[in-house]
Each structure stands twice: as C-alpha cells, then as structure tokens.
Design a protein around this motif. Structure first.
Motif, PDB file in Angstrom:
ATOM      1  N   ARG A  71      21.868  19.989  -6.050  1.00 47.77           N
ATOM      2  CA  ARG A  71      20.739  19.524  -6.673  1.00 47.77           C
ATOM      3  C   ARG A  71      19.619  20.195  -5.733  1.00 47.77           C
ATOM      4  N   GLY A  72      19.845  19.997  -4.518  1.00 51.53           N
ATOM      5  CA  GLY A  72      18.838  20.795  -3.808  1.00 51.53           C
ATOM      6  C   GLY A  72      18.660  22.094  -3.860  1.00 51.53           C
ATOM      7  N   LEU A  73      19.670  22.723  -3.965  1.00 44.82           N
ATOM      8  CA  LEU A  73      19.614  24.375  -4.262  1.00 44.82           C
ATOM      9  C   LEU A  73      18.937  24.655  -5.399  1.00 44.82           C
ATOM     10  N   LEU A  74      19.341  23.908  -6.500  1.00 42.35           N
ATOM     11  CA  LEU A  74      18.846  24.003  -7.824  1.00 42.35           C
ATOM     12  C   LEU A  74      17.358  23.936  -7.938  1.00 42.35           C
ATOM     13  N   LEU A  75      16.800  22.834  -7.401  1.00 47.24           N
ATOM     14  CA  LEU A  75      15.274  22.390  -7.470  1.00 47.24           C
ATOM     15  C   LEU A  75      14.273  22.861  -6.361  1.00 47.24           C
ATOM     16  N   GLU A  84      22.431  32.532 -15.084  1.00 46.19           N
ATOM     17  CA  GLU A  84      23.819  32.568 -15.115  1.00 46.19           C
ATOM     18  C   GLU A  84      24.240  31.525 -13.490  1.00 46.19           C
ATOM     19  N   ALA A  85      23.552  31.985 -12.476  1.00 48.44           N
ATOM     20  CA  ALA A  85      24.178  31.182 -11.461  1.00 48.44           C
ATOM     21  C   ALA A  85      23.576  29.631 -11.595  1.00 48.44           C
ATOM     22  N   GLU A  86      22.360  29.451 -12.099  1.00 44.04           N
ATOM     23  CA  GLU A  86      21.941  27.933 -12.488  1.00 44.04           C
ATOM     24  C   GLU A  86      22.804  27.303 -13.229  1.00 44.04           C
ATOM     25  N   LEU A  87      23.523  27.887 -14.365  1.00 44.81           N
ATOM     26  CA  LEU A  87      24.600  27.064 -15.185  1.00 44.81           C
ATOM     27  C   LEU A  87      25.612  26.813 -14.469  1.00 44.81           C
ATOM     28  N   LEU A  88      26.254  27.741 -13.572  1.00 45.03           N
ATOM     29  CA  LEU A  88      27.459  27.560 -12.951  1.00 45.03           C
ATOM     30  C   LEU A  88      27.251  26.579 -11.630  1.00 45.03           C
ATOM     31  N   LEU A  89      26.064  26.564 -11.117  1.00 40.00           N
ATOM     32  CA  LEU A  89      25.733  25.577 -10.057  1.00 40.00           C
ATOM     33  C   LEU A  89      25.579  24.244 -10.632  1.00 40.00           C
ATOM     34  N   MET A  90      24.952  24.075 -11.925  1.00 37.47           N
ATOM     35  CA  MET A  90      24.898  22.782 -12.609  1.00 37.47           C
ATOM     36  C   MET A  90      26.527  22.424 -13.018  1.00 37.47           C
ATOM     37  N   PHE A  91      27.295  23.025 -13.328  1.00 38.57           N
ATOM     38  CA  PHE A  91      28.808  22.823 -13.626  1.00 38.57           C
ATOM     39  C   PHE A  91      29.518  22.547 -12.371  1.00 38.57           C
ATOM     40  N   ALA A  92      29.176  23.029 -11.247  1.00 35.82           N
ATOM     41  CA  ALA A  92      29.670  22.873  -9.939  1.00 35.82           C
ATOM     42  C   ALA A  92      29.427  21.608  -9.373  1.00 35.82           C
ATOM     43  N   ALA A  93      28.141  21.231  -9.816  1.00 35.67           N
ATOM     44  CA  ALA A  93      27.763  19.659  -9.235  1.00 35.67           C
ATOM     45  C   ALA A  93      28.578  18.723 -10.212  1.00 35.67           C
ATOM     46  N   ARG A  94      28.513  19.111 -11.474  1.00 39.71           N
ATOM     47  CA  ARG A  94      28.952  18.194 -12.485  1.00 39.71           C
ATOM     48  C   ARG A  94      30.551  17.846 -12.386  1.00 39.71           C
ATOM     49  N   ALA A  95      31.166  18.959 -11.700  1.00 33.59           N
ATOM     50  CA  ALA A  95      32.748  18.781 -11.640  1.00 33.59           C
ATOM     51  C   ALA A  95      32.935  17.765 -10.575  1.00 33.59           C
ATOM     52  N   GLN A  96      31.974  18.130  -9.515  1.00 34.52           N
ATOM     53  CA  GLN A  96      32.088  16.998  -8.291  1.00 34.52           C
ATOM     54  C   GLN A  96      31.762  15.791  -8.708  1.00 34.52           C
ATOM     55  N   HIS A  97      30.665  15.501  -9.470  1.00 37.51           N
ATOM     56  CA  HIS A  97      30.142  14.216  -9.967  1.00 37.51           C
ATOM     57  C   HIS A  97      31.316  13.687 -10.527  1.00 37.51           C
ATOM     58  N   VAL A  98      31.990  14.210 -11.737  1.00 39.72           N
ATOM     59  CA  VAL A  98      32.961  13.651 -12.529  1.00 39.72           C
ATOM     60  C   VAL A  98      34.002  13.186 -11.608  1.00 39.72           C
ATOM     61  N   GLY A  99      34.720  14.154 -10.942  1.00 39.15           N
ATOM     62  CA  GLY A  99      36.085  13.955 -10.173  1.00 39.15           C
ATOM     63  C   GLY A  99      35.743  13.110  -8.940  1.00 39.15           C
ATOM     64  N   GLY A 100      34.389  13.094  -8.425  1.00 37.36           N
ATOM     65  CA  GLY A 100      34.253  12.062  -7.221  1.00 37.36           C
ATOM     66  C   GLY A 100      33.622  10.791  -7.525  1.00 37.36           C
ATOM     67  N   SER A 101      32.773  10.561  -8.773  1.00 40.03           N
ATOM     68  CA  SER A 101      32.429   9.179  -9.086  1.00 40.03           C
ATOM     69  C   SER A 101      32.470   8.773 -10.455  1.00 40.03           C
ATOM     70  N   VAL A 102      32.393   9.721 -11.358  1.00 36.39           N
ATOM     71  CA  VAL A 102      32.409   9.075 -12.746  1.00 36.39           C
ATOM     72  C   VAL A 102      33.785   8.610 -13.357  1.00 36.39           C
ATOM     73  N   LEU A 103      34.864   9.352 -12.853  1.00 30.24           N
ATOM     74  CA  LEU A 103      36.114   8.897 -13.328  1.00 30.24           C
ATOM     75  C   LEU A 103      36.668   7.859 -12.487  1.00 30.24           C
TER      76      LEU A 103
END
Length: 210
Positions: free
Chosen positions: A52-56, A66-85
């Motif tokens: 998030r810090g890198l993005l904002l 393109e990098a912004e999109l991939l960074l968003m999904f990198a953060a989302r993958a970590q979020h989903v796997g590490g917290s949401v699920l």
C-alpha cells in the motif's frame, strides 16, 4: 468464483465515508454475538500494508498503470490468503474497506485498464466474491472536498476530477451489472442517514441468510 456470504465489502470513491460506515456495521454484527474482522485494501496484512505504501506514496517513482494493477493484486493475494480466508474459515464475518471491485473501478475504468485481465486476476489470484457490497456513491466534487479536509492527498487522491468521474462511472456500472450483490447508498446525504441506510441494508441481508 466462490461467493462468501460472510464477506461484506464497502466500495466508493474518495471521501465517501467508508470508514465511518464500516464502524457502524461492525457494531451491528458484534451486537449480534458475531466475531468480526475489519480490514482494508490495499492492505490488511503487514506485507500488504507495505505494498500500500508503495502504491500511495508520492515521494518515489510512480508505477505504470500495469504495475499499479499488479501491485494491487499482489497486495490482495496476500490479504486474502493471510487474513480474509482464515477469518472466514473460523466462522468470522469480514468487513473490508474496498476489495476487487475497486480494481475494476480504479485500474479498469479510471486508468483504462483491460477488464478481461482484471477478471482473470480475480479468478486466479482472489477466487472469492463478497456476498454483499455496499457502494457509497457520492458526487466527485463532494467526495474530493471531504477527502482534502481529512489529510494531505496521497498519489491516487491527487488525480484529476476526470479520473474520479471515470471511477464513479465504473462503480455504478458494476452495481448495475450485479444488482443481487450491490446496494447503492447515497453518500451525499448527512452521515447519520448514510449510516442508517447501510445498517438497514446489512440487517436485511442478514435476515435473508437466515
């Protein structure tokens, strides 16, 4: 894509009041004896918060679209796997300030990104869809004025109004395409009314699950 009924997301442009509404929704769920995990995107885990810090942060080289999109999904993958699920697996409810719809609105409609690629990343990286999404819709000029009162603008908040008009249109298009999941809340109303609409929508949704 698997629908997760206990995953509730809040979406909307800048200054829509998502944080305040999220707190009200959390209180309603906890009053009913439910465990609640409140989180946000990008972010939600230590690594995702670093992304998030890198993005904002405006102090370093801005990412390409393109990098912004991939960074968003990198953060989302970590979020989903590490917290949401893990939270959903133990029976908790998850309230998230933004989720994948934000990428369709910001990186898709706002940046002109490929919706097909976003859909592929959603399917392969995320794999889940919220049971309920509350879209806090507010005119761009109203939302930006609120956001600027709150704090110094970050990189995305510093975009031109035309960018946020596209974001808003993207969100509304998502809501029209999935009326069963989305509830549109008029976030230009006084905060108490906005909270009331959101709480009513959540209570109605919970009642439908029973």
């Amino acid at each position: 894509m698997r629908v997760e009924p206990r995953l509730v997301t809040l979406e909307g442009g800048e200054g829509a009041g998502k944080s305040t509404v999220l707190a009200a929704l959390r209180a309603i769920l906890e009053d009913g004896g439910r465990e609640v995990v409140s989180t946000r995107e990008p972010g939600g885990t230590p690594l995702a918060e670093q992304i998030r810090g890198l993005l904002l942060d405006q102090s370093h080289e801005p990412p390409t679209a393109e990098a912004e999109l991939l960074l968003m999904f990198a953060a989302r993958a970590q979020h989903v796997g590490g917290s949401v699920l893990p939270a959903l697996a133990r029976g908790a409810w998850v309230l998230s300030d933004r989720f994948t719809d934000a990428s369709y609105a910001y990186q898709g409609a706002g940046r002109g990104g490929d919706a097909g690629l976003i859909g592929l990343l959603e399917e392969r990286v995320v794999g889940i869809v919220p049971g309920l999404t509350l879209l806090l819709d507010v005119p761009v000029e109203v939302g930006l004025a609120r956001a600027l009162k709150r704090a110094e603008a970050d990189r995305i908040e510093s975009e031109a109004a035309e960018f946020f008009e596209r974001v808003r249109s993207g969100y509304l298009a998502r809501a029209r395409a999935e009326p069963g999941r989305f509830r549109i809340i008029d976030a230009s109303l006084p905060l108490e009314e906005v909270r009331g609409q959101a709480v009513e929508a959540l209570q109605s949704y919970i009642g439908g699950l029973a």
